[in-house]
Structures are given as C-alpha cells and as structure tokens.
Design a protein around this motif. Structure first.
Motif, PDB file in Angstrom:
ATOM      1  N   GLY A 154       0.143  -1.378   0.190  1.00  0.00           N
ATOM      2  CA  GLY A 154       0.253  -0.318   0.086  1.00  0.00           C
ATOM      3  C   GLY A 154       0.834   1.148  -0.255  1.00  0.00           C
ATOM      4  N   ARG A 155       0.044   2.229   0.977  1.00  0.00           N
ATOM      5  CA  ARG A 155       0.828   3.898   0.923  1.00  0.00           C
ATOM      6  C   ARG A 155       2.036   3.679   2.004  1.00  0.00           C
ATOM      7  NH1 ARG A 155      -4.280   7.520   1.326  1.00  0.00           N
ATOM      8  NH2 ARG A 155      -2.784   8.946   1.796  1.00  0.00           N
ATOM      9  N   VAL A 156       3.158   3.295   1.205  1.00  0.00           N
ATOM     10  CA  VAL A 156       4.429   2.997   2.068  1.00  0.00           C
ATOM     11  C   VAL A 156       5.127   4.654   1.866  1.00  0.00           C
ATOM     12  CG1 VAL A 156       6.548   2.001   1.787  1.00  0.00           C
ATOM     13  CG2 VAL A 156       4.789   0.408   1.737  1.00  0.00           C
ATOM     14  N   TRP A 157       5.021   4.739   0.490  1.00  0.00           N
ATOM     15  CA  TRP A 157       5.414   5.801  -0.079  1.00  0.00           C
ATOM     16  C   TRP A 157       5.346   7.270   1.189  1.00  0.00           C
ATOM     17  CZ3 TRP A 157       9.538   8.862  -2.525  1.00  0.00           C
ATOM     18  CH2 TRP A 157       9.251  10.214  -2.552  1.00  0.00           C
ATOM     19  N   CYS A 158       3.815   6.774   1.188  1.00  0.00           N
ATOM     20  CA  CYS A 158       3.362   8.461   1.410  1.00  0.00           C
ATOM     21  C   CYS A 158       3.530   8.271   3.180  1.00  0.00           C
ATOM     22  CB  CYS A 158       1.487   7.552   1.738  1.00  0.00           C
ATOM     23  SG  CYS A 158       0.442   8.187   0.186  1.00  0.00           S
ATOM     24  N   GLY A 159       3.548   6.966   4.237  1.00  0.00           N
ATOM     25  CA  GLY A 159       3.705   7.097   5.270  1.00  0.00           C
ATOM     26  C   GLY A 159       5.002   7.018   5.637  1.00  0.00           C
ATOM     27  N   TYR A 160       6.331   6.258   5.171  1.00  0.00           N
ATOM     28  CA  TYR A 160       7.204   6.510   5.617  1.00  0.00           C
ATOM     29  C   TYR A 160       8.583   7.021   4.709  1.00  0.00           C
ATOM     30  CZ  TYR A 160       5.273   2.675   8.094  1.00  0.00           C
ATOM     31  OH  TYR A 160       5.078   1.926   8.187  1.00  0.00           O
ATOM     32  N   LEU A 161       8.288   7.613   3.286  1.00  0.00           N
ATOM     33  CA  LEU A 161       8.960   8.394   2.712  1.00  0.00           C
ATOM     34  C   LEU A 161       8.770   9.366   2.169  1.00  0.00           C
ATOM     35  CD1 LEU A 161       9.416   4.726   1.027  1.00  0.00           C
ATOM     36  CD2 LEU A 161      11.164   6.114   2.388  1.00  0.00           C
ATOM     37  N   CYS A 162       7.610  10.376   1.812  1.00  0.00           N
ATOM     38  CA  CYS A 162       7.317  11.214   1.291  1.00  0.00           C
ATOM     39  C   CYS A 162       7.926  12.611   1.873  1.00  0.00           C
ATOM     40  CB  CYS A 162       5.960  11.509   1.097  1.00  0.00           C
ATOM     41  SG  CYS A 162       5.150  12.897   0.665  1.00  0.00           S
ATOM     42  N   PRO A 163       8.863  12.954   1.487  1.00  0.00           N
ATOM     43  CA  PRO A 163       8.834  14.637   2.114  1.00  0.00           C
ATOM     44  C   PRO A 163       7.652  15.556   3.478  1.00  0.00           C
ATOM     45  CG  PRO A 163      10.174  14.571  -0.022  1.00  0.00           C
ATOM     46  CD  PRO A 163       8.573  13.341  -0.321  1.00  0.00           C
ATOM     47  N   GLN A 164       6.610  15.128   2.256  1.00  0.00           N
ATOM     48  CA  GLN A 164       6.011  15.566   3.176  1.00  0.00           C
ATOM     49  C   GLN A 164       4.935  15.369   5.014  1.00  0.00           C
ATOM     50  OE1 GLN A 164       3.960  18.305   3.302  1.00  0.00           O
ATOM     51  NE2 GLN A 164       2.410  18.459   4.841  1.00  0.00           N
ATOM     52  N   THR A 165       5.222  13.605   4.874  1.00  0.00           N
ATOM     53  CA  THR A 165       5.306  13.240   5.971  1.00  0.00           C
ATOM     54  C   THR A 165       6.828  13.006   6.497  1.00  0.00           C
ATOM     55  OG1 THR A 165       4.101  11.697   5.102  1.00  0.00           O
ATOM     56  CG2 THR A 165       5.150  10.945   7.009  1.00  0.00           C
ATOM     57  N   VAL A 166       7.433  12.850   6.223  1.00  0.00           N
ATOM     58  CA  VAL A 166       9.012  12.539   7.227  1.00  0.00           C
ATOM     59  C   VAL A 166       8.868  14.544   7.438  1.00  0.00           C
ATOM     60  CG1 VAL A 166      11.656  12.890   6.922  1.00  0.00           C
ATOM     61  CG2 VAL A 166      10.252  11.694   5.476  1.00  0.00           C
ATOM     62  N   TRP A 167       9.076  15.766   7.447  1.00  0.00           N
ATOM     63  CA  TRP A 167       9.253  17.424   8.037  1.00  0.00           C
ATOM     64  C   TRP A 167       7.906  17.587   8.745  1.00  0.00           C
ATOM     65  CZ3 TRP A 167      12.591  16.218   3.255  1.00  0.00           C
ATOM     66  CH2 TRP A 167      13.580  17.332   4.324  1.00  0.00           C
ATOM     67  N   THR A 168       6.543  16.944   8.370  1.00  0.00           N
ATOM     68  CA  THR A 168       5.520  16.391   9.346  1.00  0.00           C
ATOM     69  C   THR A 168       6.135  16.040  10.275  1.00  0.00           C
ATOM     70  OG1 THR A 168       3.731  17.061   7.546  1.00  0.00           O
ATOM     71  CG2 THR A 168       2.975  16.755   9.930  1.00  0.00           C
ATOM     72  N   ASP A 169       6.325  14.842  10.115  1.00  0.00           N
ATOM     73  CA  ASP A 169       6.829  14.034  11.365  1.00  0.00           C
ATOM     74  C   ASP A 169       7.779  14.850  12.751  1.00  0.00           C
ATOM     75  OD1 ASP A 169       6.107  12.382  12.664  1.00  0.00           O
ATOM     76  OD2 ASP A 169       7.293  10.673  11.970  1.00  0.00           O
ATOM     77  N   LEU A 170       8.730  15.310  11.724  1.00  0.00           N
ATOM     78  CA  LEU A 170       9.511  16.148  12.731  1.00  0.00           C
ATOM     79  C   LEU A 170       9.039  17.567  12.884  1.00  0.00           C
ATOM     80  CD1 LEU A 170      12.409  16.009  12.900  1.00  0.00           C
ATOM     81  CD2 LEU A 170      12.952  18.445  11.012  1.00  0.00           C
ATOM     82  N   TYR A 171       7.765  18.358  12.715  1.00  0.00           N
ATOM     83  CA  TYR A 171       7.770  19.386  12.740  1.00  0.00           C
ATOM     84  C   TYR A 171       7.088  19.102  14.318  1.00  0.00           C
ATOM     85  CZ  TYR A 171       8.796  23.028   9.923  1.00  0.00           C
ATOM     86  OH  TYR A 171      10.369  23.982   8.624  1.00  0.00           O
ATOM     87  N   PHE A 172       5.869  18.313  14.218  1.00  0.00           N
ATOM     88  CA  PHE A 172       5.535  17.552  15.337  1.00  0.00           C
ATOM     89  C   PHE A 172       6.104  17.083  16.389  1.00  0.00           C
ATOM     90  CE2 PHE A 172       1.602  15.266  13.103  1.00  0.00           C
ATOM     91  CZ  PHE A 172       0.791  17.006  13.043  1.00  0.00           C
ATOM     92  N   ALA A 173       7.582  16.771  16.523  1.00  0.00           N
ATOM     93  CA  ALA A 173       8.538  16.072  17.199  1.00  0.00           C
ATOM     94  C   ALA A 173       8.655  17.017  18.090  1.00  0.00           C
ATOM     95  CB  ALA A 173       9.644  15.520  16.707  1.00  0.00           C
ATOM     96  N   VAL A 174       9.119  18.557  17.371  1.00  0.00           N
ATOM     97  CA  VAL A 174       9.670  20.068  17.694  1.00  0.00           C
ATOM     98  C   VAL A 174       8.216  19.927  18.695  1.00  0.00           C
ATOM     99  CG1 VAL A 174      10.404  22.445  17.099  1.00  0.00           C
ATOM    100  CG2 VAL A 174      11.072  20.578  16.144  1.00  0.00           C
ATOM    101  N   GLU A 175       7.016  20.098  18.162  1.00  0.00           N
ATOM    102  CA  GLU A 175       5.950  20.627  18.944  1.00  0.00           C
ATOM    103  C   GLU A 175       5.825  20.491  20.115  1.00  0.00           C
ATOM    104  OE1 GLU A 175       2.277  22.077  16.124  1.00  0.00           O
ATOM    105  OE2 GLU A 175       1.488  19.969  17.527  1.00  0.00           O
ATOM    106  N   ARG A 176       5.834  18.332  20.724  1.00  0.00           N
ATOM    107  CA  ARG A 176       5.625  18.183  21.427  1.00  0.00           C
ATOM    108  C   ARG A 176       7.387  18.317  22.619  1.00  0.00           C
ATOM    109  NH1 ARG A 176       3.888  12.980  17.931  1.00  0.00           N
ATOM    110  NH2 ARG A 176       6.657  13.030  18.227  1.00  0.00           N
TER     111      ARG A 176
END
Lengths: 481, 286
Positions: free
Chosen positions: A106-128
């Motif tokens: 399925g959406r391996v790209w969306c979940g793990y690799l897409c820059p939108q996901t990766v950078w959003t993940d990083l921003y969430f980490a900063v937020e937390r």
C-alpha cells in the motif's frame, strides 16, 4: 419515502479546519520511522559536502547539478544535456518502484518516505518537545489565554520550525553549486541573489507545508492517494483494523463480563489511542480511507494497549482484503507476494535499470554531430569542382585535452576535406584539438574534383577517432547537381 | 437550508441536486481553500494597477511602475549586445588575421557576421550567400575584386560604384552601343570569349585579335581577369550575367554594372570586420 436529515452541522459548504494533536507513541513502526527520517535527512543535508575527485579543473562535488555549465555530476557519472534520457529513465524507475511498493504494502511512500510526511513528523516532534508530550496539554495551551508562558513556548516552537525550514532551503541550493564555497559566500553575503531567493522560497514553503498544511496536503492536495486507490488490489497489505477480532468493542471490564456470559465481545477496548496518535486524525476502525497515510503509528499505539490489557497484539496490523474475507469464512490466512503485477513491476524496474547501466557502461566518451549546410546545398567552383559545407560539432567528454582525427568515407575519388578552423593534417584527415570536458564546433568543407565520373549526390560517413582508437561515426550526404 | 437530506450509504449530506436518481454528496471544501480563491481574486485585481490594463478614451492606464514590453525588449537587446562585446573586447582594434586565428574573436565574428549578413546582405546576395544573376555568389571561389580577407573587407567598407570616396568604380565601355565595335565584331569576340571555357564553342582568329586589341588591357592576355580593375576571369565556369555566346554578346554591347553600397558609417567597425571574416569563411575565400 422517508428522508433522513442532518442538522446545521452537516449542511455547511465549507469545512472548518480542526487542528490535530497527535499523541506521542513508541513501538516498532515509530522506531522505523525515526530511522528513515534520520537517514533521509542525513543524506539530504550532508550529501552536498561529499567530495569526489574528477581531476584538475573539474568540480570535486559528488552530487552536483551545474546549470550554467550544463552538467549533472553523480559520483562517477557525468551527464550532459543531450543525455537527459538517463534522468527520464530514473524517473520511470522511480514511478515503477512506487507502483511496486504499492502492490506489496500500500501507501509505503505516504507513510514513511514522502517529504511531506517526514518533515511534518519532524515538526510534530519539535511541537511535542516545546509544548509538551501530552496532547491534552498542548490542546489546553492553544485554548488558553495568551500568557507569557504560552508566548514563550509558541515563539520557541516557531523559531525552531523556521530554523529547520531555513536549513532545508539552504541545503537545497548546495546541490547547484560548490557547497563549501557557497556556504562561505552565503555567510558573507557574497552569494548570488538567486541562491537567497531559493532559500527564502523553500524556507517559506517548508514552514507552511510542515507547520500548517500538514495532513491537508495529503487529504486535499496530493494526487497520489487517488491514483493509488486505482492501482491497488486485494492482495496488497494495508494498515487495517481487524474488525473480526475487535468487534463488538467495549471497555475491558464490560467485554470481560460479556465474554463470561457467553455473549460476543471483541478485543477492542475503545480507548481511542489509535485515533489519538494518528497524524491525520483518521479513525482506522472505520476501514480503509483516503486520509490514512498508512504510517503504522496506530499499530504501535494499539499494541501498547493490547500488551497492557494482556491481549494478543496486532489488533491493528498490515492486512489485506483476501485474508479479511478468509477469516470471516473461517479459513486460514494466505500470503501471496508473487503476483502478475509484482513480477511485472520488478521485471520492468530490472529491465530499465539494466538498459541504463548497459548504456552508461558502454557510452562513448567522444561525440560527433554533423549538419549539412541547408543553403546552399552545394557550390560550383570556378574550376568546375563541387563543394559541400558542413557544421561539425566534436564532443570531448573526458577531463583531459584530446586530439581527434576526423575523416570522411564514401566521397568521390580525389575529394578534399578541409576546415577554416585551426587544425592539423594527417593524410586526408583533419587533426583537431578539443579542450577537456568541452565541445568544439567547426566548419568543414568537402570538395570533389571537376569532371570525375563519380561526382554525384551520395551518402557519406564522417568518422571521428580519439588517441585510444575509440571511434564514432555519423552519416550525412554529399550533394551535387 | 436548515434541514438537509442524508445519504444513508455514506452518512454524508447531499447538496439536494439529483440527476436520474443520482444525488450529489456534499463534501465540504476546507475553508482555507476558499480563502486561497479570495487571495487569487485580490491578486488578479492587483494586475489592473501594476500593469497596463484599462482602455481609456484616447489612452490607457499605464500601471504603477510603467512596465512596457517594448522597453524590456530593448533593454534585453542592449544588454545582450553589451554582454557579447564584453567577450570580444579588443576585437575592434584587432587585425583581420588575428580575428581569424583567435578562437574567442572568431566565434564572436562568425555569429555577429552571420546575423549582420542576414540583415544587410541577404536582400541582394541571398540568405545562403549564393547570389543570383547580376549579384555575385559569395560562396564560390570567383572574386571580381579579390577574395582575400583584406579584399573582402575593403569591398564591404567602401563598396563598388557606391559613390564613396574610396570606392572602386571601373566600368567596361559600351563596345557595341557606342560604335567601338560593329555588331559582327561583337558576335565574333563573344564567341571567342565563350570558347575559352566551353570546348563545344569554336572561336576564330579574328575574334582572338579583337580580344587582344580591345579586351586584354583589362581582362588580361590570357583572359583570366584582373582584380585591380574588377575585370572578371573569362576562362572559368562562373558567369555573373549568364553564360553562353548570346549573354556575352549582350554584356559586350552594353555592359551591366552592379552597385555595392559602402557600409562604413552604416555599420559599426566590429560588424564590418565580422562580416568580412564570415564571408571569407563561407568557403570561397582565398
């Protein structure tokens, strides 16, 4: 006919934005995502600083897109503009890899690799990190009044976000110029304006996309979820809630009671953790949805709860439609990775990669382009001889000066090959020097003598040879009245 | 719109629109998307003020910063010229053979010469420089006024019968029209001239004598011409006003003379040098 109706809430034409506060989570998929994020960012930020020796006078940056020089360098590969098909091939391979990943899981790209996901993940980490790991605390902070503490936290968070965004844009421009020099120039305000403009544009877009747009990009902007749904099949593994095991859901106590009474009861304790950790606010228990990017964080969240309640893990897991149906019918699970589409994608990827590698491995380091004069096609000289003119471009793709030998085959007996450019002679051939990694354009004249029987329009072949004996040929024509 | 219909399959509201039993679901667009539309509309209105837009009675609104495609194009053109000249600094003072032997100069001169040829020379000499009846072919190796780089440069600068002080303006007498030769003598000498390059034509001794008496002073004893006088070579295959006895007769009777303008003063010195180098490189240059 009875008509179901909805209140005012359902009648809105425009949806208000609901901010998502994903809870922190630990587990297999979270660790996998951290690893991919760390590796991806390390490559992105530090690759421009990797050096690769190409000889004197040549750029020593391993990966460099030299736009003014019209060259693309990738470690030992150097691509010229007329070889842009390698880039096309790379993009085709990338598309097939995307399809193959989709056919498998399925959406391996969306979940793990897409820059939108990766950078959003990083921003969430900063937020937390700044506003607190507890999602309710963050929510309360947002809903609460503007105290000094809130201002301090918000300013810190946005400052960190902008710093990350700025570094993102800054790393981007380093791929287009010598990285250490550009860093120095940027710091001393000596860099070209266009570099600052790109950094500003990418800083802004990163900050906007990862800080604010977030899941809106996946749900409303991105075409891939729409295409992906059309490309998938019933064998592909998707992050799924096992409704057969989980339903009917209820509190742990209630379900235990029901179970003891012989009533049906599921494993889902309805704690809502799967929704709480979701970066797009999706409830996976409703089944497959466009908004689910299949990052697997709900699997981690549910596994944690299952472990605590002493129930088997993987109530939410990678599952496929075939096995959902089979379990419903009480049949054993089957797994099938080798299917026509996975084989086809794999074969296509291998074939295109193989073709490109073969082309790259056997390509000539010299090149020859010939263009016959369009006007005039031929010239009659005063002694009755016939002259044809050609524009010839010689390509030297290696890092040292080369002397080429240009000759012509198939012309009338006694014909002469000449040029007005500086050149040496070797019998009937021209000796031409071409600077390292450069092209040279010369005008070449071929004159066939008057009166010879074989002076007529005919095909000819230009032959270019370098000192090592490597030869390339180009066909053209000789025109006579 | 207080109460709306619910689609019981999806649980979503419908817009109330229905076609043959198919109902459109109301999937609300996010608000920010709507705001992006508004921003685009405001942005579009901005164009009215920034760029020329509204027609007025005898004029139009000019835009705040006075942008103009014309001035932008002129600025681009001048910028391009300046950039090219920067590459060729020193070219104006460089001797012609230096231009020919210096790759940077040669590259500039060839590009500049080609463009200038299309603008200034092609109307007479043709876009391929092959000329036509009355207009010399610059591709071949037959040059009335000389095919060396210096000769071509001189011809371009001062022209032929151009009225310039330094022009070359030798003309051939009207042998027939002015009664220097009779009609029969004109035919006789024309036949002799044609026989020099065409073995199928047989000349006479009287024709040869007429040539020696009247023509050889300019065209030479051997009829191979004289570039000092612009007298063409009569023994080769190339004929400006057509080959054949009849065409030569016409030219002996009342010669046509071409005019080439002087380009000095009309084109800048760098362009004239570029043209000389370009034309010399076409293939026929000596």
């Amino acid at each position: 006919m009875s008509v179901e109706t909805a209140g005012d809430e359902g009648s809105k034409l425009y949806a208000d934005h609901k901010k998502i506060y994903p809870a922190a989570v630990a587990g297999t998929f979270r660790r996998l995502k951290w690893a991919i994020l760390g590796l991806g960012m390390a490559i992105y930020y530090f690759l421009p600083f990797v050096r690769w020796d190409r000889g004197v006078g040549q750029p020593d940056q391993a990966v460099l897109i030299d736009l003014p020089g019209r060259r693309f360098y990738f470690f030992f590969i150097e691509i010229w503009p007329q070889e842009v098909y390698y880039v096309t091939g790379l993009l085709i391979v990338a598309a097939f890899v995307l399809f193959l990943m989709n056919a498998l899981a399925g959406r391996v790209w969306c979940g793990y690799l897409c820059p939108q996901t990766v950078w959003t993940d990083l921003y969430f980490a900063v937020e937390r990190l700044v506003e607190g790991a507890d999602r309710r605390k963050r929510q309360l902070l947002d809903d609460g009044p503007w105290t000094l503490r809130k201002v301090g936290r918000k300013v810190t968070k946005h400052a960190l976000w902008i710093l990350i965004a700025w570094w993102t844009g800054g790393a981007w421009v380093l791929y287009f110029a010598d990285a250490p020099t550009l860093v120095k120039d940027l710091a001393t305000l000596q860099a070209p304006l266009v570099a600052y403009m790109w950094i500003a544009a990418l800083t802004f877009s990163t900050y906007l996309m990862a800080g604010f747009a977030r899941e809106q990009v996946c749900i409303y902007m991105c075409p891939w979820p729409r295409i992906q749904a059309a490309l998938t099949d019933e064998w592909a593994y998707n992050v799924s809630y096992r409704a057969d095991r989980g339903e009917p859901r209820g509190s742990l106590k209630q379900n235990r009671k029901l179970r003891a009474a012989g009533e049906p009861a599921g494993d889902c304790v309805d704690c809502g953790q799967c929704v709480a950790v979701c970066p797009t606010g999706t409830d996976i228990r409703l089944g497959p949805q466009l908004s689910c990017i299949q990052c697997g964080l709900c699997i981690d969240a549910c596994d944690t709860v299952m472990a605590k309640t002493g129930q088997p893990t993987r109530l939410i897991a990678y599952d496929n439609d075939i096995n959902i149906d089979r379990r419903e019918r009480g049949e054993a699970e089957v797994h099938k990775f080798i299917r026509p589409r996975t084989v086809l994608y794999a074969v296509l990827i291998a074939a295109i990669c193989g073709l490109m590698a073969w082309k790259l491995g056997t390509r000539a380091t010299i090149g020859l382009n010939v263009l016959h004069d369009r006007n005039p096609q031929y010239v009659l000289n005063s002694d009755g001889s016939i002259r044809n003119g050609y524009t010839v471009r010689l390509l030297n793709k290696i890092a040292t000066t080369q002397q080429f030998r240009l000759s012509i085959k198939g012309v009338a007996h006694g014909s002469r090959l000449e040029t007005s450019s500086p050149a040496g002679r070797d019998d009937h051939a021209l000796l031409l020097t071409v600077e390292p990694d450069q092209t040279r354009e010369i005008r070449v004249i071929v004159t066939s003598p008057a009166g010879a029987d074989d002076v007529k329009s005919r095909g000819v072949t230009f032959v270019l040879r370098d000192a090592t004996g490597q030869t390339v040929t180009t066909s053209d024509f000789f025109k006579a009245p | 719109m207080a109460q709306q219909e619910l689609d019981h399959l999806s649980g979503q509201t419908t817009t109330g629109h229905e076609w043959d039993g198919l109902k459109e679901l109301n999937t609300p667009l996010p608000k920010w998307w709507l705001y992006v539309f508004y921003v685009c509309i405001v942005w579009a209105i901005g164009y009215w003020f920034v760029y020329p837009s509204w027609p007025l009675v005898s004029d139009y609104t000019k835009g705040f910063f006075g942008p103009s495609m014309r001035s932008a194009a002129i600025a681009d053109y001048e910028g391009g010229n300046a950039a090219r000249l920067a590459n060729a600094s020193g070219l104006a003072d460089a001797p012609l053979d230096k231009i020919k032997s210096t790759p940077a100069f040669l590259e500039f001169a060839m590009a500049n010469g080609k463009a200038a040829f299309g603008d200034n020379c092609a109307p007479c000499h043709g876009s391929g420089a092959t000329g036509g009846p009355g207009f010399p072919n610059l591709q071949d190796d037959d040059w009335m006024w000389g095919g060396k780089l210096e000769d071509i440069y001189q011809t371009i600068r001062f022209g032929i019968r151009s009225g310039n002080d330094k022009m070359r303006d030798m003309t051939m007498p009207n042998f027939g029209k002015d009664g220097i030769l009779t009609k029969e003598q004109v035919a006789d000498v024309a036949t002799y001239v044609m026989s020099l390059s065409d073995t199928a034509v047989k000349g006479t001794d009287s024709g040869k004598q007429l040539f020696a008496d009247n023509c050889a002073s300019c065209h030479g004893e051997d009829a191979k011409g004289n570039i000092e006088m612009g007298a063409p070579n009569l023994t080769d295959k190339i004929w400006l006003y057509g080959s054949g006895v009849a065409a030569v007769e016409v030219q002996v009777n009342q010669p046509k003379h071409g005019v080439m303008p002087a380009w000095e003063g009309r084109l800048d010195p760098i362009t004239i040098k570029s043209l000389a180098v370009y034309i010399h490189s076409l293939g026929g240059g000596k």
